[in-house]
Motif scaffolding. Structure first.
Motif, PDB file in Angstrom:
ATOM      1  N   ALA A  63      63.377  67.114  41.049  1.00 49.60           N
ATOM      2  CA  ALA A  63      64.143  67.480  42.241  1.00 49.60           C
ATOM      3  C   ALA A  63      63.410  68.567  43.035  1.00 49.60           C
ATOM      4  O   ALA A  63      63.343  68.517  44.268  1.00 49.60           O
ATOM      5  CB  ALA A  63      65.534  67.950  41.842  1.00 49.60           C
ATOM      6  N   LEU A  64      62.846  69.556  42.323  1.00 47.82           N
ATOM      7  CA  LEU A  64      62.077  70.608  42.994  1.00 47.82           C
ATOM      8  C   LEU A  64      60.823  70.032  43.654  1.00 47.82           C
ATOM      9  O   LEU A  64      60.442  70.453  44.749  1.00 47.82           O
ATOM     10  CB  LEU A  64      61.683  71.697  41.985  1.00 47.82           C
ATOM     11  CG  LEU A  64      62.800  72.638  41.529  1.00 47.82           C
ATOM     12  CD1 LEU A  64      62.348  73.449  40.323  1.00 47.82           C
ATOM     13  CD2 LEU A  64      63.198  73.577  42.667  1.00 47.82           C
ATOM     14  N   LEU A  65      60.194  69.064  42.986  1.00 47.55           N
ATOM     15  CA  LEU A  65      59.029  68.404  43.570  1.00 47.55           C
ATOM     16  C   LEU A  65      59.422  67.702  44.873  1.00 47.55           C
ATOM     17  O   LEU A  65      58.708  67.783  45.885  1.00 47.55           O
ATOM     18  CB  LEU A  65      58.457  67.399  42.575  1.00 47.55           C
ATOM     19  CG  LEU A  65      57.164  66.686  42.980  1.00 47.55           C
ATOM     20  CD1 LEU A  65      55.986  67.660  42.983  1.00 47.55           C
ATOM     21  CD2 LEU A  65      56.870  65.531  42.031  1.00 47.55           C
ATOM     22  N   GLY A  66      60.563  67.024  44.859  1.00 44.59           N
ATOM     23  CA  GLY A  66      61.051  66.374  46.071  1.00 44.59           C
ATOM     24  C   GLY A  66      61.340  67.368  47.178  1.00 44.59           C
ATOM     25  O   GLY A  66      61.024  67.121  48.350  1.00 44.59           O
ATOM     26  N   LEU A  67      61.923  68.507  46.823  1.00 43.16           N
ATOM     27  CA  LEU A  67      62.192  69.545  47.825  1.00 43.16           C
ATOM     28  C   LEU A  67      60.887  70.083  48.417  1.00 43.16           C
ATOM     29  O   LEU A  67      60.811  70.371  49.617  1.00 43.16           O
ATOM     30  CB  LEU A  67      62.992  70.693  47.193  1.00 43.16           C
ATOM     31  CG  LEU A  67      64.482  70.410  46.965  1.00 43.16           C
ATOM     32  CD1 LEU A  67      65.101  71.505  46.094  1.00 43.16           C
ATOM     33  CD2 LEU A  67      65.226  70.320  48.297  1.00 43.16           C
ATOM     34  N   GLY A  68      59.850  70.193  47.567  1.00 44.10           N
ATOM     35  CA  GLY A  68      58.547  70.623  48.079  1.00 44.10           C
ATOM     36  C   GLY A  68      57.979  69.631  49.068  1.00 44.10           C
ATOM     37  O   GLY A  68      57.462  70.010  50.127  1.00 44.10           O
ATOM     38  N   ASP A  69      58.090  68.336  48.754  1.00 38.94           N
ATOM     39  CA  ASP A  69      57.608  67.307  49.677  1.00 38.94           C
ATOM     40  C   ASP A  69      58.394  67.333  50.987  1.00 38.94           C
ATOM     41  O   ASP A  69      57.833  67.122  52.069  1.00 38.94           O
ATOM     42  CB  ASP A  69      57.715  65.924  49.024  1.00 38.94           C
ATOM     43  CG  ASP A  69      56.699  65.724  47.907  1.00 38.94           C
ATOM     44  OD1 ASP A  69      55.644  66.388  47.940  1.00 38.94           O
ATOM     45  OD2 ASP A  69      56.973  64.922  46.992  1.00 38.94           O
ATOM     46  N   CYS A  70      59.697  67.576  50.903  1.00 30.25           N
ATOM     47  CA  CYS A  70      60.519  67.689  52.116  1.00 30.25           C
ATOM     48  C   CYS A  70      60.070  68.878  52.955  1.00 30.25           C
ATOM     49  O   CYS A  70      59.996  68.787  54.190  1.00 30.25           O
ATOM     50  CB  CYS A  70      61.993  67.844  51.748  1.00 30.25           C
ATOM     51  SG  CYS A  70      62.758  66.360  51.057  1.00 30.25           S
ATOM     52  N   ALA A  71      59.754  70.001  52.295  1.00 34.32           N
ATOM     53  CA  ALA A  71      59.307  71.189  53.024  1.00 34.32           C
ATOM     54  C   ALA A  71      57.969  70.937  53.720  1.00 34.32           C
ATOM     55  O   ALA A  71      57.749  71.396  54.846  1.00 34.32           O
ATOM     56  CB  ALA A  71      59.198  72.379  52.068  1.00 34.32           C
ATOM     57  N   LEU A  72      57.076  70.200  53.065  1.00 33.45           N
ATOM     58  CA  LEU A  72      55.805  69.846  53.707  1.00 33.45           C
ATOM     59  C   LEU A  72      56.054  69.037  54.967  1.00 33.45           C
ATOM     60  O   LEU A  72      55.469  69.308  56.020  1.00 33.45           O
ATOM     61  CB  LEU A  72      54.925  69.037  52.749  1.00 33.45           C
ATOM     62  CG  LEU A  72      54.224  69.766  51.610  1.00 33.45           C
ATOM     63  CD1 LEU A  72      53.396  68.783  50.790  1.00 33.45           C
ATOM     64  CD2 LEU A  72      53.335  70.891  52.119  1.00 33.45           C
ATOM     65  N   GLU A  73      56.919  68.032  54.852  1.00 35.35           N
ATOM     66  CA  GLU A  73      57.173  67.163  55.999  1.00 35.35           C
ATOM     67  C   GLU A  73      57.886  67.918  57.116  1.00 35.35           C
ATOM     68  O   GLU A  73      57.671  67.638  58.297  1.00 35.35           O
ATOM     69  CB  GLU A  73      57.989  65.939  55.572  1.00 35.35           C
ATOM     70  CG  GLU A  73      58.169  64.943  56.702  1.00 35.35           C
ATOM     71  CD  GLU A  73      58.511  63.543  56.224  1.00 35.35           C
ATOM     72  OE1 GLU A  73      59.449  62.953  56.772  1.00 35.35           O
ATOM     73  OE2 GLU A  73      57.841  63.045  55.306  1.00 35.35           O
TER      74      GLU A  73
END
Length: 391
Positions: A63-73
């Motif tokens: 979930a944290l990895l997904g949040l990181g990808d969202c922050a990049l985008e």
């Protein structure tokens, strides 16, 4: 917390809850690929909180990895970096391949912040550790080699970028994830452009674009259009280049991918200026700099590019003072990044401007700065490593 291994034991005690959270993570990934990062982030955050309450470390890490990808985008590299670092901490006891997506994400965050050298260092170190481990991890290695291409190209390390591309291509037959392969083809295209192999670059992009369309990877599809626009612009085909960049911009705007959108707008402005539509180019660029959409901490290379274009526009209007201000602002931004090719070109423009206005010594200093950045350790045949240019 003793890491994700303890979390795996907890997962076995919370089987139904873990399975439900995995399904929600897959749903969030689908939303991120095809929809808006903000919507996906809400699902990832809910899963993160629930996984933490249940003690499910693996699900919390994803979930944290997904949040990181969202922050990049969404154009938040500093926040993304912290989220990816949290994933690495959570998975500290796990084998290195399990941590590679987070390491790659953190490296990408540094790239978007303009920290090219540290991005490359982080990726190189991880590749060395993975090779030394003896683990068979083609997916992880493909991800790392593909991610290395962009910082190498921006730093002017074309040989290293081409080598990374060759290694990635060799790994592709062992990788079953089509999304990873699509990213690889897009990265490889950039090295082919630098070698003047435009037709091969276009073919590589076509493969990437086909995979992205099949998988409904909207952001990746936008990057394919973006790269194709770049290829066409490099080849002087400005009309189709504008079309590709506008398509990329439309997709990214719809996905609210803020930082990627403004980076495309800088490249679109370059095409517009070269087509003689200076007013449209300027109208695109000025809001990007005045609103801090781009800057030293967000898209520094493209922020320097925006100032460079505004300097060229000012020169075309014989506004030498404004042109010099924009070139100096671009130089200040690009020197922090180590983007060698952009720096060399900018120093040439600034030097030519200073020479035309009679400031020969200042012009020579600008040329020396550009040459100094091109001559890096490991690039000279004889003597000690070149010294950095004086401030």
């Amino acid at each position: 917390m003793r890491g994700a291994r303890q979390g795996d034991a907890v997962s076995s005690r919370h089987g139904p809850e873990a399975a439900r959270l995995r399904a929600r993570l897959a749903e969030a990934r689908h939303v991120l690929a095809a929809g808006v990062a903000l919507d996906a982030a809400a699902v990832f955050a809910a899963v993160r909180d629930e996984a933490a309450a249940l003690g499910l470390a693996a699900e919390r890490a994803d979930a944290l990895l997904g949040l990181g990808d969202c922050a990049l985008e969404s154009g938040e590299p500093a926040r993304a970096r912290d989220l990816f670092a949290a994933v690495e901490h959570l998975l500290a006891a796990e084998p290195l391949p399990r941590r590679v997506p987070a390491l790659r994400g953190r490296a990408t965050a540094h790239l978007l912040a303009g920290e090219l050298r540290y991005c490359a260092h982080l990726l190189e170190r991880t590749v060395r550790e993975l090779n030394a481990s003896g683990l068979h991890a083609p997916d992880a290695l493909l991800l790392l080699h593909t991610a290395s291409i962009a910082p190498y190209m921006d730093m002017g390390a074309h040989v290293r970028a081409a080598h990374a591309a060759q290694l990635a291509l060799a790994l592709a037959p062992q990788v079953n994830d089509p999304a990873l392969v699509a990213g690889m083809y897009r990265g490889v295209a950039r090295t082919l452009i630098a070698e003047g192999r435009t037709a091969e670059a276009d073919a590589s992009l076509a493969k990437a674009q086909e995979l992205c369309a099949q998988l409904h990877l909207r952001t990746d599809l936008a990057h394919c259009h973006w790269m194709r626009g770049y290829v066409l612009a490099q080849n002087g085909e400005l009309d189709p280049a504008e079309g590709e960049l506008r398509t990329a911009r439309g997709i990214l705007t719809a996905k609210r991918a803020a930082l990627f959108t403004v980076q495309v707008e800088v490249e679109l402005a370059d095409v517009l200026r070269r087509r003689g539509r200076t007013g449209e180019a300027e109208a695109l660029l000025r809001p990007l700099l005045s609103s801090s959409a781009l800057g030293a901490e967000r898209g520094a290379v493209h922020a320097g590019g925006a100032h460079r274009l505004l300097g060229l526009i000012a020169e075309e209007r014989a506004d030498t003072e404004s042109a010099e201000e924009h070139y100096c602002a671009a130089l200040s931004l690009l020197e922090r990044t180590g983007a060698a090719g952009d720096l060399a070109d900018l120093c040439r423009l600034l030097g030519d401007l200073l020479r035309r206005t009679g400031r020969v010594e200042a012009a020579l200093d600008a040329y020396r700065t550009g040459l100094g950045h091109r001559a890096a350790p490991g690039t000279t045949t004889l003597g000690p490593a070149p010294t950095a240019p004086a401030p």
